[in-house]
Design an enzyme around this catalytic site. Structure first.
Site, PDB file in Angstrom:
ATOM      1  N   ASP A 131      -5.895  43.176 -14.148  1.00  0.00           N
ATOM      2  CA  ASP A 131      -5.609  41.770 -13.841  1.00  0.00           C
ATOM      3  C   ASP A 131      -5.458  40.951 -15.127  1.00  0.00           C
ATOM      4  O   ASP A 131      -6.161  39.983 -15.355  1.00  0.00           O
ATOM      5  CB  ASP A 131      -6.725  41.208 -12.948  1.00  0.00           C
ATOM      6  CG  ASP A 131      -6.895  42.010 -11.673  1.00  0.00           C
ATOM      7  OD1 ASP A 131      -6.394  41.576 -10.630  1.00  0.00           O
ATOM      8  OD2 ASP A 131      -7.497  43.103 -11.732  1.00  0.00           O
ATOM      9  N   HIS A 180      -6.109  49.759  -7.133  1.00  0.00           N
ATOM     10  CA  HIS A 180      -6.157  48.346  -7.508  1.00  0.00           C
ATOM     11  C   HIS A 180      -7.222  47.603  -6.709  1.00  0.00           C
ATOM     12  O   HIS A 180      -7.990  46.803  -7.256  1.00  0.00           O
ATOM     13  CB  HIS A 180      -4.801  47.676  -7.290  1.00  0.00           C
ATOM     14  CG  HIS A 180      -4.842  46.200  -7.564  1.00  0.00           C
ATOM     15  ND1 HIS A 180      -5.104  45.679  -8.813  1.00  0.00           N
ATOM     16  CD2 HIS A 180      -4.680  45.119  -6.739  1.00  0.00           C
ATOM     17  CE1 HIS A 180      -5.092  44.356  -8.762  1.00  0.00           C
ATOM     18  NE2 HIS A 180      -4.848  43.995  -7.509  1.00  0.00           N
ATOM     19  N   HIS A 207     -12.605  38.674  -3.323  1.00  0.00           N
ATOM     20  CA  HIS A 207     -11.917  39.389  -2.246  1.00  0.00           C
ATOM     21  C   HIS A 207     -12.868  40.237  -1.411  1.00  0.00           C
ATOM     22  O   HIS A 207     -12.605  40.494  -0.233  1.00  0.00           O
ATOM     23  CB  HIS A 207     -10.824  40.290  -2.824  1.00  0.00           C
ATOM     24  CG  HIS A 207      -9.683  39.531  -3.419  1.00  0.00           C
ATOM     25  ND1 HIS A 207      -8.880  38.683  -2.696  1.00  0.00           N
ATOM     26  CD2 HIS A 207      -9.204  39.500  -4.695  1.00  0.00           C
ATOM     27  CE1 HIS A 207      -7.955  38.165  -3.482  1.00  0.00           C
ATOM     28  NE2 HIS A 207      -8.128  38.637  -4.697  1.00  0.00           N
ATOM     29  N   HIS A 244      -8.460  43.887  -9.055  1.00  0.00           N
ATOM     30  CA  HIS A 244      -8.242  42.945  -7.939  1.00  0.00           C
ATOM     31  C   HIS A 244      -9.203  41.769  -7.989  1.00  0.00           C
ATOM     32  O   HIS A 244      -8.768  40.623  -8.056  1.00  0.00           O
ATOM     33  CB  HIS A 244      -8.306  43.667  -6.599  1.00  0.00           C
ATOM     34  CG  HIS A 244      -7.743  42.877  -5.463  1.00  0.00           C
ATOM     35  ND1 HIS A 244      -6.544  42.185  -5.545  1.00  0.00           N
ATOM     36  CD2 HIS A 244      -8.212  42.652  -4.192  1.00  0.00           C
ATOM     37  CE1 HIS A 244      -6.292  41.593  -4.388  1.00  0.00           C
ATOM     38  NE2 HIS A 244      -7.293  41.850  -3.560  1.00  0.00           N
ATOM     39  N   ASP A 245     -10.503  42.004  -7.910  1.00  0.00           N
ATOM     40  CA  ASP A 245     -11.445  40.917  -8.121  1.00  0.00           C
ATOM     41  C   ASP A 245     -11.578  40.675  -9.615  1.00  0.00           C
ATOM     42  O   ASP A 245     -11.778  41.621 -10.394  1.00  0.00           O
ATOM     43  CB  ASP A 245     -12.807  41.239  -7.500  1.00  0.00           C
ATOM     44  CG  ASP A 245     -12.933  40.725  -6.087  1.00  0.00           C
ATOM     45  OD1 ASP A 245     -12.268  39.717  -5.763  1.00  0.00           O
ATOM     46  OD2 ASP A 245     -13.689  41.304  -5.288  1.00  0.00           O
ATOM     47  N   HIS A 246     -11.494  39.403 -10.022  1.00  0.00           N
ATOM     48  CA  HIS A 246     -11.459  39.043 -11.436  1.00  0.00           C
ATOM     49  C   HIS A 246     -12.881  38.960 -11.986  1.00  0.00           C
ATOM     50  O   HIS A 246     -13.385  37.878 -12.316  1.00  0.00           O
ATOM     51  CB  HIS A 246     -10.715  37.729 -11.628  1.00  0.00           C
ATOM     52  CG  HIS A 246      -9.271  37.819 -11.242  1.00  0.00           C
ATOM     53  ND1 HIS A 246      -8.370  36.794 -11.491  1.00  0.00           N
ATOM     54  CD2 HIS A 246      -8.558  38.797 -10.643  1.00  0.00           C
ATOM     55  CE1 HIS A 246      -7.174  37.152 -11.044  1.00  0.00           C
ATOM     56  NE2 HIS A 246      -7.272  38.365 -10.522  1.00  0.00           N
TER      57      HIS A 246
END
Length: 323
Positions: free
Chosen positions: A51, A206, A215, A241-243
């Site tokens: 990301d 991902h 998420h 995906h999750d930052h």
């Protein structure tokens, strides 16, 4: 992966130019297979970042600088990207300047001069002429002797992407019909995992299977992919995906869930609860992860934007312990 416009979730493997990458035609599964050697002592080390692609903003450049420093210190063999490579909608084509502005001009350290790889516009071989490090596929396997890496295209699993298209444009060429694509992919992944004799089995996707971030769990993966991982003795599931940065332990299998999706913009304070699995570490700022593998032990570390170690953890085939 999502297609020509929104293909930024594609997974990348960044391999040392000195070793190169050899394609092996497999008779055991449909997934493309690659070979990568270990060091002389039989060990392997790599970084994980996800990301990231924001033209250097949101501390992307600062994270890249520290990746270069740690990469040199650990003498890394390659770097794994967990997707969302170019914000906000991937690449519009092979001549999109975002490719160079978010990749070529950012990851400039000597230790990061590896082959990167990624769907549709990002799969186009023309991109490798722009930057020879770029190597991207949808789903594939890398055999690195003591470890095998199973890169899984998780985007088509998410039903919402097929029904809610108001925020992003998707091109599903090569993926539709969804059910058939997923069925075939799961079959290939399961066969590849069953046939693997590697000391370490590492699956990269991902989307998170387990996450306490924005998420949260990806329910489609929990239902369809997780049982296959549990049945085939997978050691690590690595995602973006999750930052944020996360280390979560499964309570009913040896699988460790590792999130490295903090390559640029982080979601500070956006934390959710978790099911019965155990959270060993959660950090909602920018950073990345390193993994060092030997025959009987894996050493994992998470770093912040300044290169400070936030969490270390060692795992062996006999003992799991947080440090």
């Amino acid at each position: 992966m999502a297609g020509f416009l929104n293909n930024s979730t594609a997974l990348c493997l960044l391999l040392t130019i000195s070793f190169g990458l050899c394609l092996v035609i497999s008779t055991l599964a449909e997934l493309q297979r690659f070979e990568h050697p270990v060091k002389g002592d039989g060990s392997l080390s790599f970084l994980v970042i996800g990301d990231w692609g924001r033209r250097g903003t949101y501390n992307q450049s600062e994270v890249a600088l520290q990746m270069g420093r740690i990469g040199e210190k650990l003498d890394i063999d390659f770097v794994v990207s967990t997707g969302d490579n170019f914000y906000d909608d991937g690449l519009t084509g092979v001549d999109d300047p975002t490719f160079e502005e978010s990749f070529t001009k950012i990851y400039t350290s000597n230790s990061l001069q590896k082959q990167w790889g990624d769907a549709e516009a990002q799969l186009n071989p023309v991109l490798r002429k722009i930057d020879s490090r770029w190597l991207c596929l949808r789903s594939f396997v890398v055999n690195a002797e003591i470890a095998e890496f199973f890169f899984v295209d998780t985007t088509p699993f998410v039903d919402m992407y097929f029904t809610n298209t108001k925020d992003h444009a998707y091109d599903w060429r090569g993926v539709s019909p969804q059910k058939n694509y997923i069925k075939d992919l799961l079959k290939d992944v399961e066969l590849a995992l069953k046939e693997s004799t590697a000391k370490w089995k590492i699956v990269v996707g991902h989307h998170a299977i387990r996450s306490a971030g924005h998420h949260g769990d990806t329910q489609e993966l929990v239902r369809q992919l997780l049982p296959i991982l549990q049945a085939n003795n997978v050691d690590l599931y690595v995602n973006g995906h999750d930052h944020c940065l996360e280390h979560i332990s499964s309570i009913d299998s040896p699988i460790q869930f590792l999130t490295s999706g903090a390559g640029s913009k982080a979601w500070r304070g956006d934390v959710k609860g978790l099911n019965q699995d155990r959270i060993n570490f959660f950090y909602d700022g920018q950073g990345f992860m390193s993994v060092q593998l030997a025959q009987n032990v894996a050493k994992i570390a998470f770093y912040d934007v300044f290169g400070k170690v936030l969490h270390r953890w060692n795992v062996s085939k006999q003992l799991y312990s947080a440090l």
